[in-house]
Motif scaffolding. Structure first.
Motif, PDB file in Angstrom:
ATOM      1  N   TYR A  47       1.100  -0.946   0.017  1.00 20.23           N
ATOM      2  CA  TYR A  47      -0.255  -0.195   0.007  1.00 20.23           C
ATOM      3  C   TYR A  47       1.145   1.315  -0.282  1.00 20.23           C
ATOM      4  CZ  TYR A  47      -3.596  -3.174   1.954  1.00 20.23           C
ATOM      5  OH  TYR A  47      -4.123  -4.736   1.914  1.00 20.23           O
ATOM      6  N   PHE A  48       2.298   1.229  -0.453  1.00 23.56           N
ATOM      7  CA  PHE A  48       3.029   2.279  -0.169  1.00 23.56           C
ATOM      8  C   PHE A  48       3.989   2.133  -1.063  1.00 23.56           C
ATOM      9  CE2 PHE A  48       6.562   4.702   0.879  1.00 23.56           C
ATOM     10  CZ  PHE A  48       6.343   5.257   1.713  1.00 23.56           C
ATOM     11  N   GLU A  49       3.665   3.534  -2.105  1.00 20.93           N
ATOM     12  CA  GLU A  49       4.204   3.368  -3.694  1.00 20.93           C
ATOM     13  C   GLU A  49       6.211   3.606  -2.786  1.00 20.93           C
ATOM     14  OE1 GLU A  49       5.169   2.819  -7.615  1.00 20.93           O
ATOM     15  OE2 GLU A  49       3.981   2.167  -6.182  1.00 20.93           O
ATOM     16  N   SER A  50       7.062   2.366  -3.699  1.00 19.45           N
ATOM     17  CA  SER A  50       7.773   2.604  -3.057  1.00 19.45           C
ATOM     18  C   SER A  50       9.087   1.225  -3.471  1.00 19.45           C
ATOM     19  CB  SER A  50       9.034   2.860  -1.706  1.00 19.45           C
ATOM     20  OG  SER A  50       8.531   2.237  -0.913  1.00 19.45           O
ATOM     21  N   TYR A  51       9.904   0.716  -3.881  1.00 21.56           N
ATOM     22  CA  TYR A  51      11.166   0.208  -3.920  1.00 21.56           C
ATOM     23  C   TYR A  51      10.317  -1.080  -2.693  1.00 21.56           C
ATOM     24  CZ  TYR A  51      14.086   1.895  -7.185  1.00 21.56           C
ATOM     25  OH  TYR A  51      14.022   1.524  -8.362  1.00 21.56           O
ATOM     26  N   GLY A  52      10.086  -2.113  -2.890  1.00 25.19           N
ATOM     27  CA  GLY A  52       9.609  -3.654  -1.122  1.00 25.19           C
ATOM     28  C   GLY A  52       9.895  -4.623  -1.811  1.00 25.19           C
ATOM     29  N   PHE A  53      10.022  -5.265  -0.281  1.00 28.94           N
ATOM     30  CA  PHE A  53      10.811  -6.427  -0.405  1.00 28.94           C
ATOM     31  C   PHE A  53       9.862  -6.943   1.101  1.00 28.94           C
ATOM     32  CE2 PHE A  53      14.700  -9.051  -1.526  1.00 28.94           C
ATOM     33  CZ  PHE A  53      13.873 -10.284  -0.709  1.00 28.94           C
ATOM     34  N   HIS A  54       9.255  -8.149   0.274  1.00 28.82           N
ATOM     35  CA  HIS A  54       7.974  -8.870   1.354  1.00 28.82           C
ATOM     36  C   HIS A  54       8.622 -10.015   1.518  1.00 28.82           C
ATOM     37  CE1 HIS A  54       3.125  -9.413   2.561  1.00 28.82           C
ATOM     38  NE2 HIS A  54       4.361 -10.259   3.100  1.00 28.82           N
ATOM     39  N   THR A  55       8.589 -10.875   2.958  1.00 28.05           N
ATOM     40  CA  THR A  55      10.198 -11.131   3.649  1.00 28.05           C
ATOM     41  C   THR A  55       8.965 -12.084   3.925  1.00 28.05           C
ATOM     42  OG1 THR A  55      10.322 -10.090   5.711  1.00 28.05           O
ATOM     43  CG2 THR A  55      11.001  -9.550   3.605  1.00 28.05           C
ATOM     44  N   ILE A  56       9.867 -13.782   4.493  1.00 30.08           N
ATOM     45  CA  ILE A  56       8.997 -14.477   5.364  1.00 30.08           C
ATOM     46  C   ILE A  56       9.130 -13.880   6.480  1.00 30.08           C
ATOM     47  CG2 ILE A  56       9.917 -16.768   3.409  1.00 30.08           C
ATOM     48  CD1 ILE A  56      12.156 -16.917   5.754  1.00 30.08           C
ATOM     49  N   HIS A  57       8.268 -14.675   7.467  1.00 28.59           N
ATOM     50  CA  HIS A  57       8.470 -15.024   8.847  1.00 28.59           C
ATOM     51  C   HIS A  57       9.124 -13.928   9.797  1.00 28.59           C
ATOM     52  CE1 HIS A  57       5.062 -13.731  12.145  1.00 28.59           C
ATOM     53  NE2 HIS A  57       4.140 -14.657  11.663  1.00 28.59           N
ATOM     54  N   GLY A  58       9.732 -13.131  10.476  1.00 24.33           N
ATOM     55  CA  GLY A  58      10.054 -12.185  10.973  1.00 24.33           C
ATOM     56  C   GLY A  58      11.601 -12.054  10.811  1.00 24.33           C
ATOM     57  N   ARG A  59      11.915 -11.731   8.789  1.00 26.91           N
ATOM     58  CA  ARG A  59      12.957 -11.697   8.764  1.00 26.91           C
ATOM     59  C   ARG A  59      13.482 -10.365   7.640  1.00 26.91           C
ATOM     60  NH1 ARG A  59      13.626 -15.308  11.512  1.00 26.91           N
ATOM     61  NH2 ARG A  59      13.877 -17.634  11.370  1.00 26.91           N
ATOM     62  N   SER A  60      12.555  -9.227   7.976  1.00 28.34           N
ATOM     63  CA  SER A  60      12.368  -8.443   7.705  1.00 28.34           C
ATOM     64  C   SER A  60      13.678  -7.895   7.741  1.00 28.34           C
ATOM     65  CB  SER A  60      10.775  -7.424   7.759  1.00 28.34           C
ATOM     66  OG  SER A  60      11.169  -7.017   9.046  1.00 28.34           O
ATOM     67  N   LEU A  61      14.243  -7.946   9.261  1.00 30.29           N
ATOM     68  CA  LEU A  61      15.271  -6.652   9.453  1.00 30.29           C
ATOM     69  C   LEU A  61      16.734  -7.188   8.508  1.00 30.29           C
ATOM     70  CD1 LEU A  61      14.618  -6.484  13.545  1.00 30.29           C
ATOM     71  CD2 LEU A  61      15.216  -4.820  11.249  1.00 30.29           C
ATOM     72  N   PRO A  62      17.107  -8.784   8.445  1.00 27.70           N
ATOM     73  CA  PRO A  62      18.395  -9.696   7.610  1.00 27.70           C
ATOM     74  C   PRO A  62      18.359  -8.660   6.048  1.00 27.70           C
ATOM     75  CG  PRO A  62      16.826 -11.362   8.434  1.00 27.70           C
ATOM     76  CD  PRO A  62      16.612  -9.526   8.776  1.00 27.70           C
ATOM     77  N   VAL A  63      17.058  -8.707   5.479  1.00 26.09           N
ATOM     78  CA  VAL A  63      16.664  -8.048   4.249  1.00 26.09           C
ATOM     79  C   VAL A  63      17.198  -6.362   4.626  1.00 26.09           C
ATOM     80  CG1 VAL A  63      15.669  -7.620   2.434  1.00 26.09           C
ATOM     81  CG2 VAL A  63      15.092 -10.034   3.611  1.00 26.09           C
ATOM     82  N   ALA A  64      16.524  -6.214   5.461  1.00 22.44           N
ATOM     83  CA  ALA A  64      16.851  -4.112   4.936  1.00 22.44           C
ATOM     84  C   ALA A  64      18.459  -4.553   5.511  1.00 22.44           C
ATOM     85  CB  ALA A  64      15.743  -4.000   6.306  1.00 22.44           C
ATOM     86  N   ARG A  65      18.939  -4.263   6.174  1.00 23.35           N
ATOM     87  CA  ARG A  65      20.074  -4.619   6.911  1.00 23.35           C
ATOM     88  C   ARG A  65      20.799  -4.540   5.522  1.00 23.35           C
ATOM     89  NH1 ARG A  65      20.326  -8.780  12.024  1.00 23.35           N
ATOM     90  NH2 ARG A  65      22.061  -9.279  11.034  1.00 23.35           N
ATOM     91  N   ALA A  66      20.546  -5.731   4.715  1.00 22.61           N
ATOM     92  CA  ALA A  66      21.520  -6.344   3.338  1.00 22.61           C
ATOM     93  C   ALA A  66      21.954  -4.983   2.208  1.00 22.61           C
ATOM     94  CB  ALA A  66      21.228  -7.715   3.343  1.00 22.61           C
ATOM     95  N   ALA A  67      20.240  -4.582   2.182  1.00 22.06           N
ATOM     96  CA  ALA A  67      19.925  -3.863   1.144  1.00 22.06           C
ATOM     97  C   ALA A  67      20.580  -2.261   1.504  1.00 22.06           C
ATOM     98  CB  ALA A  67      18.223  -3.702   0.787  1.00 22.06           C
ATOM     99  N   LYS A  68      20.854  -1.397   2.841  1.00 22.80           N
ATOM    100  CA  LYS A  68      21.127  -0.764   3.409  1.00 22.80           C
ATOM    101  C   LYS A  68      22.863  -0.774   3.676  1.00 22.80           C
ATOM    102  CE  LYS A  68      21.350   3.189   5.433  1.00 22.80           C
ATOM    103  NZ  LYS A  68      20.476   4.252   4.294  1.00 22.80           N
ATOM    104  N   LEU A  69      23.815  -2.084   3.701  1.00 24.66           N
ATOM    105  CA  LEU A  69      24.801  -1.790   3.390  1.00 24.66           C
ATOM    106  C   LEU A  69      24.939  -1.934   1.958  1.00 24.66           C
ATOM    107  CD1 LEU A  69      24.912  -4.353   5.995  1.00 24.66           C
ATOM    108  CD2 LEU A  69      25.671  -2.657   6.135  1.00 24.66           C
TER     109      LEU A  69
END
Length: 312
Positions: A70-92
């Motif tokens: 519902y928010f227009e941007s790049y997005g990544f729908h991860t599996i349960h409880g795993r949004s942070l490691p994906v976000a960390r990798a993207a930011k690095l």
């Protein structure tokens, strides 16, 4: 336009720019507090002048997981409880991106709790919004890590025998450098806190109280609320860890007694982020790693070559 060419545009934005054409109308239940998170995030992005291409929203599983739909941007729908490691990798890989991770209280404090504590400990430069409705909503009303002791649910029909987790205190102990709590019923404060969280250099944790009128009627709507930073009854220094800890402890004690305290609890502007620490010791280059994928002349380094060189 890419995530590289869009960065640093500094254009004026309208919050409607973040409404996607494919799925513009959220399908959350009427009265759900998640609408408040979406509204606050749109308002914050517009106030900061961020283009949709400058942002990445990583979500977990649950009602909160629909945020990036519902928010227009790049997005990544991860599996349960795993949004942070994906976000960390993207930011690095691409530090110019504004990275927002989101999850529910079960997703963030339960299933992904280990990722939460270590992301805070390492102080990754991102914002983490936890939709805290004290229940597992998407799976139809099971007890969550923040459900109060005695709360009856499908998984605890006689009432929970466990004390709820203390998310603010846990965040401080783990090492987050910006910690705040807001509520869906306080949209102006929520937007301002998310603006501050995104601007902060380091790990920003926002515990966002989101009422669930369908599966958690006990929590009601978290009203009335008190902004601890504006109230004369709650004077403390949110740059002092000890005073912040005491304020968090009081906040978490009185929540289930009907007193809802919100605001900025801890801010550490001096602590370097994880990326800055890694650059200081020479383990991360100054240029974004992700840009190498767009550089046809770049000669790729292989990790195994580094190990082989050490043993020659």
């Amino acid at each position: 336009m890419s995530a590289f060419s869009a960065i640093g545009e500094n254009a004026e934005r309208d919050r409607n720019e973040y409404t996607p054409g494919l799925e513009p109308q959220p399908t959350w239940c009427p009265g759900c507090g998640d609408f408040g998170v979406l509204k606050a995030l749109k308002g914050a992005a517009a106030e900061l002048g961020l283009s949709p291409e400058e942002m990445l929203v990583c979500t977990g599983i649950g009602c909160s997981g629909k945020l990036n739909s519902y928010f227009e941007s790049y997005g990544f729908h991860t599996i349960h409880g795993r949004s942070l490691p994906v976000a960390r990798a993207a930011k690095l890989a691409n530090p110019g991106l504004t990275v927002v991770a989101a999850g529910g209280d079960g997703d963030g404090y339960g299933i992904g709790g280990n990722h939460f504590t270590h992301t805070a400990r390492e102080n990754h430069d991102m914002t983490y919004i936890v939709f805290n409705n004290e229940i597992f909503g998407l799976t139809k009303g099971q007890t969550s890590p923040t459900s109060p002791k005695g709360h009856k649910s499908k998984t605890q029909p006689h009432g929970s025998a466990k004390d709820p987790i203390r998310p603010l205190s846990l965040s401080l102990t783990a090492g987050a450098s910006y910690i705040a709590r807001t509520a869906a019923v306080n949209p102006n404060q929520a937007k301002d806190i998310i603006v501050e969280a995104i601007e902060h250099d380091g790990f920003s944790h926002v515990d966002f109280l989101t009422q669930c009128p369908t599966w958690n009627k006990d929590a009601k709507q978290y009203v009335p609320y008190i902004d601890i930073n504006d109230s004369e009854d709650y004077e403390f220094d949110n740059t002092d860890r000890s005073e912040a800890s005491e304020m968090m402890h009081e906040t978490e004690n009185v929540l289930h007694e009907g007193t809802v305290l919100t605001g900025r609890y801890y801010v550490d502007e001096d602590r370097p982020s994880y990326q800055q620490e890694k650059q200081r010791i020479g383990e991360i280059p100054e240029e974004p790693l992700a840009e190498r994928y767009f550089d046809d002349d770049y000669e790729w380094e292989r990790v195994y070559d580094t190990f082989l060189d050490k043993h020659k």
